[in-house]
Design a protein around this motif. Structure first.
Motif, PDB file in Angstrom:
ATOM      1  N   CYS A 117      -5.525   7.965 -11.496  1.00 41.64           N
ATOM      2  CA  CYS A 117      -5.351   9.359 -11.905  1.00 41.64           C
ATOM      3  C   CYS A 117      -6.553   9.883 -12.675  1.00 41.64           C
ATOM      4  N   GLU A 118      -7.327   8.997 -13.301  1.00 39.64           N
ATOM      5  CA  GLU A 118      -8.530   9.428 -14.017  1.00 39.64           C
ATOM      6  C   GLU A 118      -9.533  10.076 -13.064  1.00 39.64           C
ATOM      7  N   PHE A 119      -9.468   9.702 -11.789  1.00 46.35           N
ATOM      8  CA  PHE A 119     -10.428  10.199 -10.801  1.00 46.35           C
ATOM      9  C   PHE A 119      -9.769  11.096  -9.764  1.00 46.35           C
ATOM     10  N   TRP A 120      -8.543  11.486  -9.994  1.00 49.24           N
ATOM     11  CA  TRP A 120      -7.773  12.343  -9.085  1.00 49.24           C
ATOM     12  C   TRP A 120      -8.116  13.803  -9.349  1.00 49.24           C
ATOM     13  N   ASP A 121      -7.928  14.639  -8.335  1.00 47.58           N
ATOM     14  CA  ASP A 121      -8.040  16.075  -8.576  1.00 47.58           C
ATOM     15  C   ASP A 121      -6.978  16.502  -9.584  1.00 47.58           C
ATOM     16  N   ARG A 122      -7.298  17.484 -10.384  1.00 44.25           N
ATOM     17  CA  ARG A 122      -6.333  17.967 -11.367  1.00 44.25           C
ATOM     18  C   ARG A 122      -5.102  18.526 -10.653  1.00 44.25           C
ATOM     19  N   PRO A 123      -3.914  18.361 -11.257  1.00 43.51           N
ATOM     20  CA  PRO A 123      -2.690  18.843 -10.605  1.00 43.51           C
ATOM     21  C   PRO A 123      -2.758  20.328 -10.273  1.00 43.51           C
ATOM     22  N   ALA A 124      -2.132  20.703  -9.174  1.00 42.35           N
ATOM     23  CA  ALA A 124      -2.098  22.100  -8.757  1.00 42.35           C
ATOM     24  C   ALA A 124      -1.254  22.947  -9.698  1.00 42.35           C
ATOM     25  N   GLU A 125      -0.292  22.326 -10.371  1.00 37.89           N
ATOM     26  CA  GLU A 125       0.561  23.025 -11.325  1.00 37.89           C
ATOM     27  C   GLU A 125       0.564  22.258 -12.643  1.00 37.89           C
ATOM     28  N   ALA A 126       0.724  22.971 -13.720  1.00 38.37           N
ATOM     29  CA  ALA A 126       0.835  22.321 -15.024  1.00 38.37           C
ATOM     30  C   ALA A 126       2.130  21.535 -15.102  1.00 38.37           C
ATOM     31  N   PRO A 127       2.179  20.480 -15.908  1.00 37.60           N
ATOM     32  CA  PRO A 127       3.427  19.719 -16.065  1.00 37.60           C
ATOM     33  C   PRO A 127       4.569  20.616 -16.542  1.00 37.60           C
ATOM     34  N   THR A 128       5.757  20.287 -16.123  1.00 37.88           N
ATOM     35  CA  THR A 128       6.927  21.070 -16.480  1.00 37.88           C
ATOM     36  C   THR A 128       7.230  20.969 -17.971  1.00 37.88           C
ATOM     37  N   VAL A 129       7.481  22.106 -18.564  1.00 35.55           N
ATOM     38  CA  VAL A 129       7.912  22.182 -19.965  1.00 35.55           C
ATOM     39  C   VAL A 129       9.363  22.635 -19.976  1.00 35.55           C
ATOM     40  N   SER A 179       0.803  -1.216   0.000  1.00 31.00           N
ATOM     41  CA  SER A 179       0.000   0.000   0.000  1.00 31.00           C
ATOM     42  C   SER A 179       0.836   1.267   0.000  1.00 31.00           C
ATOM     43  N   ALA A 180       1.814   1.361   0.892  1.00 37.51           N
ATOM     44  CA  ALA A 180       2.586   2.602   0.992  1.00 37.51           C
ATOM     45  C   ALA A 180       3.304   2.905  -0.315  1.00 37.51           C
ATOM     46  N   ALA A 181       3.962   1.891  -0.864  1.00 41.05           N
ATOM     47  CA  ALA A 181       4.728   2.111  -2.090  1.00 41.05           C
ATOM     48  C   ALA A 181       3.841   2.569  -3.229  1.00 41.05           C
ATOM     49  N   THR A 182       2.751   1.860  -3.441  1.00 39.59           N
ATOM     50  CA  THR A 182       1.888   2.229  -4.570  1.00 39.59           C
ATOM     51  C   THR A 182       1.114   3.511  -4.287  1.00 39.59           C
ATOM     52  N   SER A 183       0.806   3.803  -3.032  1.00 45.86           N
ATOM     53  CA  SER A 183       0.161   5.077  -2.694  1.00 45.86           C
ATOM     54  C   SER A 183       1.055   6.249  -3.073  1.00 45.86           C
ATOM     55  N   GLN A 184       2.317   6.170  -2.684  1.00 50.49           N
ATOM     56  CA  GLN A 184       3.233   7.274  -2.919  1.00 50.49           C
ATOM     57  C   GLN A 184       3.523   7.448  -4.402  1.00 50.49           C
ATOM     58  N   MET A 185       3.708   6.327  -5.083  1.00 47.61           N
ATOM     59  CA  MET A 185       3.958   6.401  -6.519  1.00 47.61           C
ATOM     60  C   MET A 185       2.769   7.019  -7.240  1.00 47.61           C
ATOM     61  N   THR A 186       1.574   6.563  -6.897  1.00 50.55           N
ATOM     62  CA  THR A 186       0.364   7.075  -7.535  1.00 50.55           C
ATOM     63  C   THR A 186       0.179   8.553  -7.232  1.00 50.55           C
ATOM     64  N   ALA A 187       0.404   8.940  -5.972  1.00 54.08           N
ATOM     65  CA  ALA A 187       0.214  10.339  -5.594  1.00 54.08           C
ATOM     66  C   ALA A 187       1.159  11.257  -6.366  1.00 54.08           C
ATOM     67  N   ILE A 188       2.404  10.826  -6.556  1.00 53.98           N
ATOM     68  CA  ILE A 188       3.353  11.659  -7.294  1.00 53.98           C
ATOM     69  C   ILE A 188       2.934  11.796  -8.755  1.00 53.98           C
ATOM     70  N   ILE A 189       2.647  10.667  -9.399  1.00 49.30           N
ATOM     71  CA  ILE A 189       2.307  10.717 -10.820  1.00 49.30           C
ATOM     72  C   ILE A 189       0.999  11.471 -11.038  1.00 49.30           C
ATOM     73  N   CYS A 190      -0.020  11.157 -10.233  1.00 43.06           N
ATOM     74  CA  CYS A 190      -1.295  11.854 -10.414  1.00 43.06           C
ATOM     75  C   CYS A 190      -1.160  13.336 -10.074  1.00 43.06           C
ATOM     76  N   GLY A 191      -0.340  13.653  -9.076  1.00 48.74           N
ATOM     77  CA  GLY A 191      -0.107  15.049  -8.740  1.00 48.74           C
ATOM     78  C   GLY A 191       0.620  15.808  -9.826  1.00 48.74           C
ATOM     79  N   ASP A 192       1.374  15.081 -10.640  1.00 48.71           N
ATOM     80  CA  ASP A 192       2.118  15.700 -11.740  1.00 48.71           C
ATOM     81  C   ASP A 192       1.286  15.826 -13.014  1.00 48.71           C
ATOM     82  N   VAL A 193       0.644  14.708 -13.416  1.00 52.71           N
ATOM     83  CA  VAL A 193       0.114  14.645 -14.782  1.00 52.71           C
ATOM     84  C   VAL A 193      -1.254  13.981 -14.879  1.00 52.71           C
ATOM     85  N   ALA A 194      -2.062  14.044 -13.840  1.00 51.66           N
ATOM     86  CA  ALA A 194      -3.408  13.484 -13.953  1.00 51.66           C
ATOM     87  C   ALA A 194      -4.138  14.133 -15.124  1.00 51.66           C
ATOM     88  N   ASP A 195      -4.747  13.310 -15.958  1.00 51.67           N
ATOM     89  CA  ASP A 195      -5.370  13.791 -17.190  1.00 51.67           C
ATOM     90  C   ASP A 195      -6.671  13.022 -17.395  1.00 51.67           C
TER      91      ASP A 195
END
Length: 540
Positions: A449-461, A402-418
């Motif tokens: 990530c399909e059901f995550w809140d949209r990221p607070a910042e746009a992905p880095t360009v 749980s911890a590992a996949t929670s943290q991984m998911t939170a980072i990716i969804c926080g970055d690029v949820a679409d």
């Protein structure tokens, strides 16, 4: 997409090529996002020296109190069973916690702790400075890396303070756990039919909602951009003008983000198994389907040549037929592995894909041994898992992951949820399944990530050009070689070091290729990039 520090963990003993093992929980109130412009440079002033940093005022530098914090170094072991800490202590390393803001738009507000380790330079005459290390993931703990990387660096290690850092909410840093009852949130397959896919939609929605209920106030700040900002606080607290950096897989993306937010603050940069921003997605393996299917065929040929050992078939086609039989059986009814585990069509492909991250003989043998057991289970015969397989299944199928996949998911969804729409994933699965029957339904499946809140910042360009050494294998089944080539074009001042013919994710110090290791060490030693791109060959 992580590169681990040992050949064992490169596939997580089958799955840590996707995630890393981590850990508890934090909550906070939501505040406005920092730096809303995706490509904007971070405005925190760069200190010129430790003394100059200390004179900064909170008016000119709102992070001054954190940049000037005193680091309290201590021994690393947390107890007699702490193998990582004990190894760091034996090597002569120190550990510390660095205080950073939860929300960089509110630097005077709530803080969290980022755990770091340091193996100090011994060659003070040729000292370069700090070399910060990241093991990938996302969410890969990296505290241990000064010990493991010093081995491949040899005498070059003495020129650096080697810095391991567990990213925010990972490992010993203030952690996060959504309390899920599985460890496979991002590496699940869509299944054979629409009914199975609908189950995946329900699971993804439920996981997202549960994490939001548990940690909604924190999730907006569990991002790569904030980890990059943490890196710069670490740099300043160490009293350094610049950082050198070595990052694997996702760690390459983290390094790219750091160079964009903090231009001019890197010295020597090595990105191994390169993942450029445009290929960073919450569908982790999308775009790598062909590379994984090719790796599967190559492994099947290897296993066929060893039919007497593994009994999977004496031709490549027969071995692939064995794999297909296993997948079909799991789709019909979950495979029974011992008394504790039931392996269905949604999780089973992760075992195969996880075993294809390397073409080293020992890794191929590990996968062949697992497939031999799975083939018996597919024939509905009693099967007892090996200790390694039991560990993998416990991680994938229970709360142990749980911890590992929670943290991984939170980072990716926080970055690029679409939010693409539930139906779009199924259409992509169906299109890809025809060409890539194993990898397609996994690489294109829906995620939380399909059901995550949209990221607070746009992905880095990225709109910069950084002199860096990019390292990649032509057959990498995780971060595909085309991504490294794209990054080389984006950064004309960089150089690309290619290992030809290898199906390997993570090269420097991982694959045992003397040419690659030597070229990277030469750059770390001198700071001079080669005049042109270089290539190494796979050694017998």
């Amino acid at each position: 997409m992580s590169a681990s520090t040992t050949r064992r963990s490169k596939a997580f003993t089958a799955v840590a090529s996707f995630t890393a093992v981590l850990a508890a929980t934090a909550t906070a109130t939501t505040a406005a996002p920092a730096n809303a412009s995706a490509s904007a440079t971070d405005t925190t002033p760069a200190p010129t020296t430790a003394t100059a940093t200390a004179t900064a005022t909170t008016e000119s530098n709102p992070l001054a109190r954190l940049h000037n914090q005193r680091i309290h170094w201590h021994t690393c072991a947390l107890g007699p069973d702490d193998e990582t800490g004990r190894a760091l202590d034996v090597a002569g390393a120190d550990c510390a916690g660095i205080t950073v803001p939860l929300d960089y738009s509110d630097p005077g507000g709530r803080t969290i702790t980022v755990a770091i380790s340091r193996l100090k330079a011994t060659d003070t005459v040729h000292r370069v400075g700090p070399l910060l290390l990241n093991d990938g993931g996302p969410a890969g703990p990296s505290l241990h890396m000064p010990v493991t990387k010093s081995k491949v660096m040899g005498e070059v290690a003495g020129r650096y303070d080697l810095i391991g850092m567990d990213p925010r909410f990972v490992g010993r840093s203030t952690p996060l756990d959504c309390g899920w009852d599985l460890g496979s949130a991002l590496v699940r397959s869509a299944g054979a039919d629409l009914a199975g896919y609908r189950e995946e939609v329900a699971i993804a929605r439920d996981l997202a909602e549960r994490c939001e209920r548990a940690h909604g106030g924190v999730l907006p700040y569990v991002t790569t951009r904030n980890t990059a900002r943490d890196m710069d606080v670490v740099r300043a607290a160490l009293g350094e003008d610049t950082l050198s950096y070595l990052g694997y897989s996702y760690g390459s993306y983290l390094g790219e983000v750091y160079t964009q937010l903090f231009p001019g603050r890197t010295d020597r940069v090595v990105l191994d198994s390169v993942n450029p921003p445009e290929r960073y997605s919450h569908t982790l393996l999308r775009g790598a389907e062909a590379a994984n299917e090719a790796a599967l065929r190559a492994w099947a040929g290897w296993a066929a040549a060893r039919h007497g050992t593994y009994g999977l078939g004496d031709t490549r086609g027969q071995v692939l037929a064995t794999v297909e039989h296993i997948l079909d059986a799991a789709a019909e009814k979950p495979l029974r592995i011992g008394d504790a585990y039931r392996l269905d069509e949604h999780v089973l492909p992760a075992l195969f894909i996880g075993g294809l991250g390397s073409d080293l003989a020992e890794r191929r043998a590990d996968l062949a041994g697992t497939v031999r057991l799975l083939a018996r289970a597919a024939d509905r015969k009693p099967v007892e898992p090996t200790a390694a397989l039991a560990g993998q299944l416990e991680f994938l199928l229970t709360g142990a992951g749980s911890a590992a996949t929670s943290q991984m998911t939170a980072i990716i969804c926080g970055d690029v949820a679409d939010r693409r729409g539930v139906g779009s994933y199924w259409r992509e699965v169906e299109r890809s399944r025809e060409r890539f029957p194993l990898a397609g339904p996994l690489a294109n499946n829906i995620t939380p990530c399909e059901f995550w809140d949209r990221p607070a910042e746009a992905p880095t360009v990225l709109d910069n050009d950084v002199p860096a050494l990019l390292v990649a294998a032509t057959g990498d089944p995780r971060t595909v070689y085309a991504g490294a080539q794209a990054m080389r074009e984006k950064w004309p001042s960089s150089r690309l070091l290619t290992l030809k013919g290898a199906r390997q994710h993570g090269l420097y110090g991982e694959y045992g290729n003397a040419c690659v290791d030597g070229r990277v060490n030469a750059y770390l030693r001198t700071g001079r990039l080669p005049a042109h791109d270089l290539a190494c060959a796979v050694q017998p």
